[in-house]
Design a protein around this motif. Sequence first.
Motif, PDB file in Angstrom:
ATOM      1  N   ASN A  69       0.806  -1.222   0.000  1.00 21.21           N
ATOM      2  CA  ASN A  69       0.000   0.000   0.000  1.00 21.21           C
ATOM      3  C   ASN A  69       0.835   1.267   0.000  1.00 21.21           C
ATOM      4  O   ASN A  69       0.498   2.245  -0.685  1.00 21.21           O
ATOM      5  N   LEU A  70       1.919   1.288   0.759  1.00 21.51           N
ATOM      6  CA  LEU A  70       2.757   2.489   0.826  1.00 21.51           C
ATOM      7  C   LEU A  70       3.365   2.801  -0.537  1.00 21.51           C
ATOM      8  O   LEU A  70       3.358   3.954  -0.992  1.00 21.51           O
ATOM      9  N   ALA A  71       3.874   1.775  -1.204  1.00 25.15           N
ATOM     10  CA  ALA A  71       4.448   1.966  -2.542  1.00 25.15           C
ATOM     11  C   ALA A  71       3.385   2.450  -3.523  1.00 25.15           C
ATOM     12  O   ALA A  71       3.616   3.383  -4.307  1.00 25.15           O
ATOM     13  N   VAL A  72       2.213   1.849  -3.457  1.00 26.29           N
ATOM     14  CA  VAL A  72       1.127   2.213  -4.370  1.00 26.29           C
ATOM     15  C   VAL A  72       0.704   3.665  -4.166  1.00 26.29           C
ATOM     16  O   VAL A  72       0.523   4.422  -5.135  1.00 26.29           O
ATOM     17  N   GLU A  73       0.559   4.091  -2.915  1.00 28.78           N
ATOM     18  CA  GLU A  73       0.122   5.456  -2.635  1.00 28.78           C
ATOM     19  C   GLU A  73       1.145   6.487  -3.106  1.00 28.78           C
ATOM     20  O   GLU A  73       0.781   7.564  -3.589  1.00 28.78           O
ATOM     21  N   GLN A  74       2.421   6.179  -2.968  1.00 35.39           N
ATOM     22  CA  GLN A  74       3.459   7.109  -3.436  1.00 35.39           C
ATOM     23  C   GLN A  74       3.463   7.206  -4.957  1.00 35.39           C
ATOM     24  O   GLN A  74       3.526   8.303  -5.513  1.00 35.39           O
ATOM     25  N   ILE A  75       3.409   6.069  -5.616  1.00 35.52           N
ATOM     26  CA  ILE A  75       3.433   6.074  -7.081  1.00 35.52           C
ATOM     27  C   ILE A  75       2.191   6.760  -7.638  1.00 35.52           C
ATOM     28  O   ILE A  75       2.244   7.445  -8.662  1.00 35.52           O
ATOM     29  N   ARG A  76       1.070   6.606  -6.958  1.00 36.09           N
ATOM     30  CA  ARG A  76      -0.183   7.200  -7.413  1.00 36.09           C
ATOM     31  C   ARG A  76      -0.078   8.731  -7.535  1.00 36.09           C
ATOM     32  O   ARG A  76      -0.777   9.350  -8.336  1.00 36.09           O
ATOM     33  N   GLN A  77       0.810   9.339  -6.759  1.00 38.57           N
ATOM     34  CA  GLN A  77       0.956  10.799  -6.750  1.00 38.57           C
ATOM     35  C   GLN A  77       1.909  11.320  -7.826  1.00 38.57           C
ATOM     36  O   GLN A  77       2.089  12.533  -7.962  1.00 38.57           O
ATOM     37  N   LEU A  78       2.520  10.424  -8.577  1.00 37.34           N
ATOM     38  CA  LEU A  78       3.585  10.822  -9.496  1.00 37.34           C
ATOM     39  C   LEU A  78       3.227  10.546 -10.954  1.00 37.34           C
ATOM     40  O   LEU A  78       2.460   9.633 -11.256  1.00 37.34           O
ATOM     41  N   ASN A  79       3.816  11.359 -11.839  1.00 34.87           N
ATOM     42  CA  ASN A  79       3.722  11.137 -13.283  1.00 34.87           C
ATOM     43  C   ASN A  79       5.122  10.995 -13.858  1.00 34.87           C
ATOM     44  O   ASN A  79       6.078  11.583 -13.338  1.00 34.87           O
ATOM     45  N   PHE A  80       5.244  10.239 -14.928  1.00 34.30           N
ATOM     46  CA  PHE A  80       6.552   9.969 -15.520  1.00 34.30           C
ATOM     47  C   PHE A  80       6.522  10.219 -17.028  1.00 34.30           C
ATOM     48  O   PHE A  80       5.520   9.930 -17.686  1.00 34.30           O
ATOM     49  N   ASP A  81       7.627  10.756 -17.548  1.00 36.46           N
ATOM     50  CA  ASP A  81       7.742  10.873 -19.006  1.00 36.46           C
ATOM     51  C   ASP A  81       7.822   9.492 -19.634  1.00 36.46           C
ATOM     52  O   ASP A  81       7.157   9.201 -20.636  1.00 36.46           O
ATOM     53  N   LYS A  82       8.648   8.657 -19.040  1.00 37.56           N
ATOM     54  CA  LYS A  82       8.822   7.293 -19.542  1.00 37.56           C
ATOM     55  C   LYS A  82       8.973   6.348 -18.358  1.00 37.56           C
ATOM     56  O   LYS A  82       9.419   6.744 -17.283  1.00 37.56           O
ATOM     57  N   ALA A  83       8.580   5.108 -18.572  1.00 43.11           N
ATOM     58  CA  ALA A  83       8.782   4.063 -17.573  1.00 43.11           C
ATOM     59  C   ALA A  83       9.373   2.839 -18.261  1.00 43.11           C
ATOM     60  O   ALA A  83       8.983   2.502 -19.383  1.00 43.11           O
ATOM     61  N   PHE A  84      10.317   2.201 -17.575  1.00 37.90           N
ATOM     62  CA  PHE A  84      10.944   0.986 -18.089  1.00 37.90           C
ATOM     63  C   PHE A  84      10.679  -0.138 -17.100  1.00 37.90           C
ATOM     64  O   PHE A  84      11.071  -0.056 -15.931  1.00 37.90           O
ATOM     65  N   LEU A  85       9.989  -1.168 -17.566  1.00 38.84           N
ATOM     66  CA  LEU A  85       9.592  -2.259 -16.693  1.00 38.84           C
ATOM     67  C   LEU A  85      10.086  -3.600 -17.204  1.00 38.84           C
ATOM     68  O   LEU A  85      10.195  -3.811 -18.411  1.00 38.84           O
ATOM     69  N   GLY A  86      10.355  -4.501 -16.270  1.00 40.26           N
ATOM     70  CA  GLY A  86      10.603  -5.886 -16.616  1.00 40.26           C
ATOM     71  C   GLY A  86       9.282  -6.638 -16.529  1.00 40.26           C
ATOM     72  O   GLY A  86       8.308  -6.143 -15.971  1.00 40.26           O
ATOM     73  N   MET A  87       9.253  -7.835 -17.079  1.00 44.98           N
ATOM     74  CA  MET A  87       8.028  -8.634 -17.043  1.00 44.98           C
ATOM     75  C   MET A  87       8.406 -10.108 -17.144  1.00 44.98           C
ATOM     76  O   MET A  87       9.341 -10.477 -17.844  1.00 44.98           O
ATOM     77  N   ASN A  88       7.687 -10.962 -16.418  1.00 46.19           N
ATOM     78  CA  ASN A  88       7.986 -12.390 -16.449  1.00 46.19           C
ATOM     79  C   ASN A  88       7.427 -13.084 -17.683  1.00 46.19           C
ATOM     80  O   ASN A  88       7.977 -14.078 -18.153  1.00 46.19           O
TER      81      ASN A  88
ATOM     82  N   TYR B 230       7.632   1.288 -21.449  1.00 42.65           N
ATOM     83  CA  TYR B 230       8.370   0.306 -22.238  1.00 42.65           C
ATOM     84  C   TYR B 230       8.591  -0.941 -21.392  1.00 42.65           C
ATOM     85  O   TYR B 230       9.016  -0.853 -20.233  1.00 42.65           O
ATOM     86  N   VAL B 231       8.325  -2.091 -21.970  1.00 43.12           N
ATOM     87  CA  VAL B 231       8.618  -3.357 -21.305  1.00 43.12           C
ATOM     88  C   VAL B 231       9.866  -3.944 -21.951  1.00 43.12           C
ATOM     89  O   VAL B 231       9.908  -4.164 -23.162  1.00 43.12           O
ATOM     90  N   LEU B 232      10.884  -4.179 -21.131  1.00 40.00           N
ATOM     91  CA  LEU B 232      12.164  -4.691 -21.612  1.00 40.00           C
ATOM     92  C   LEU B 232      12.259  -6.172 -21.291  1.00 40.00           C
ATOM     93  O   LEU B 232      12.319  -6.564 -20.118  1.00 40.00           O
ATOM     94  N   VAL B 233      12.245  -7.010 -22.317  1.00 40.19           N
ATOM     95  CA  VAL B 233      12.301  -8.458 -22.103  1.00 40.19           C
ATOM     96  C   VAL B 233      13.168  -9.120 -23.163  1.00 40.19           C
ATOM     97  O   VAL B 233      13.174  -8.717 -24.317  1.00 40.19           O
ATOM     98  N   ASP B 234      13.912 -10.146 -22.756  1.00 37.33           N
ATOM     99  CA  ASP B 234      14.607 -10.935 -23.764  1.00 37.33           C
ATOM    100  C   ASP B 234      13.613 -11.921 -24.367  1.00 37.33           C
ATOM    101  O   ASP B 234      12.509 -12.118 -23.848  1.00 37.33           O
ATOM    102  N   SER B 235      13.981 -12.538 -25.448  1.00 35.12           N
ATOM    103  CA  SER B 235      13.044 -13.349 -26.226  1.00 35.12           C
ATOM    104  C   SER B 235      12.500 -14.555 -25.475  1.00 35.12           C
ATOM    105  O   SER B 235      11.447 -15.092 -25.847  1.00 35.12           O
ATOM    106  N   SER B 236      13.180 -15.001 -24.404  1.00 34.24           N
ATOM    107  CA  SER B 236      12.688 -16.162 -23.653  1.00 34.24           C
ATOM    108  C   SER B 236      11.371 -15.868 -22.943  1.00 34.24           C
ATOM    109  O   SER B 236      10.640 -16.790 -22.566  1.00 34.24           O
TER     110      SER B 236
END
Length: 248
Positions: free
Chosen positions: A154-173, A202-208
């Motif tokens: 919840n703490l992480a979610v509430e902080q992120i909820r208050q912010l805007n970003f030009d770009k985001a880079f995420l990993g994904m399983n 942007y989601v950064l993932v290798d082909s696997s």
Amino acid sequence: MLKSERKQIIMDKLSVHGFVSLEDLVPLLESSESTVRRDLDELELEGKLCRVHGGAELKTHLQEELSNSQKSIKNVQKKSSVISKALNLVHSQEVIFIDAGTTNALLVEAFEGNEDITVVTNSIHHASRLVEKGIKTIIVGGFVKHSTDASVGNLAVEQIRQLNFDKAFLGMNGVDENFLTTPDMDEAVVKRLIIENAKQAYVLVDSSKIGQASFVKVAPVEKVVIITNNHSDGVLEKIKEKTKVVEV
């Protein structure tokens, strides 16, 4: 070398690295490529591994997630090419979010330290390295998940909820033809909110990771741009019908 011996060597290597490439196995097993392919195919039929482009990986369950130390030794060369492309997308004076994870750790390491940017992250490791490089850094608090070094809850979610970003880079399983997925429900909530609050995610993932699915749906693939290395599987072509894919 007997077939049983080859298979045992393959499984031993998988237990350590989580992934084996056909290119590495041929000289290791002193066998032809066709023989190694047959061994991998048989092990897949036995339910011991999953065949992926260029090799094989350990068979995983929907909720299974490797630790950062295990992830860090998988597909490093493939991840590096993805990171090079992502680095070129970062511009002066932008506010960017860098998600926790080993792929994004390579992005952090690629910064030279003279970038005029602000980085928000939910990773203690990323934050420490960014500060060392002299980059303006904001760290998101919350419960730290040990296996992935990600602040969640919840703490992480509430902080992120208050912010805007030009770009985001995420990993994904996992990235299949419909959804981005991850094994952990708490991390899925955080990733989903990051995507919503970024002008471009942007989601950064290798082909696997292409064609794979984990337990929790994060967002539809059309919500992001996917950056991955070349992948011959037909799944990627289906993904391209729904969103932009950058192959490197």
